[in-house]
Design a protein around this motif. Structure first.
Motif: not given
Length: 108
Positions: A25-33, A46-50, A93-102
């Protein structure tokens, strides 16, 4: 040092294989889909859905070993073995290295 999406994809699979939900979960951006085609198409945004998605994945669809890894646009395409066969996943991934989509689903 620049961000390496291939290494991040391997870290994602390692956390998945270890069942480490907090690391995943720490690898995902807050707005990941997440768009998952395993067991029917699901879209999670959503974070809860994730969290619920990963609780289910870790319990019912554990990953075993790496099958393939390739660069893919702003991310990496990774496939791994699960009890149901080979699963393909594309991580962006975004520029910060967080997953934006899977996007994932059974390999054809």
């Amino acid at each position: 040092m620049s961000f390496d999406p291939m290494a991040a994809a391997v870290d994602w699979l390692d956390a998945y294989r270890a069942g480490n939900i907090e690391a995943i979960l720490g690898m995902y951006a807050d707005d990941a889909i997440v768009h998952c085609g395993c067991d029917g198409m699901k879209t999670i945004s959503t974070p809860q859905g994730l969290r619920a998605y990963w609780v289910d994945r870790l319990k019912n669809h554990p990953a075993s070993r790496l099958d393939d890894l390739q660069p893919s646009g702003d991310g990496a395409a990774i496939s791994y073995i699960s009890h149901a066969g080979v699963v393909s996943a594309t991580l962006t991934f975004n520029a910060s290295g967080k997953i934006t989509s899977l996007r994932c689903g059974p390999s054809i």
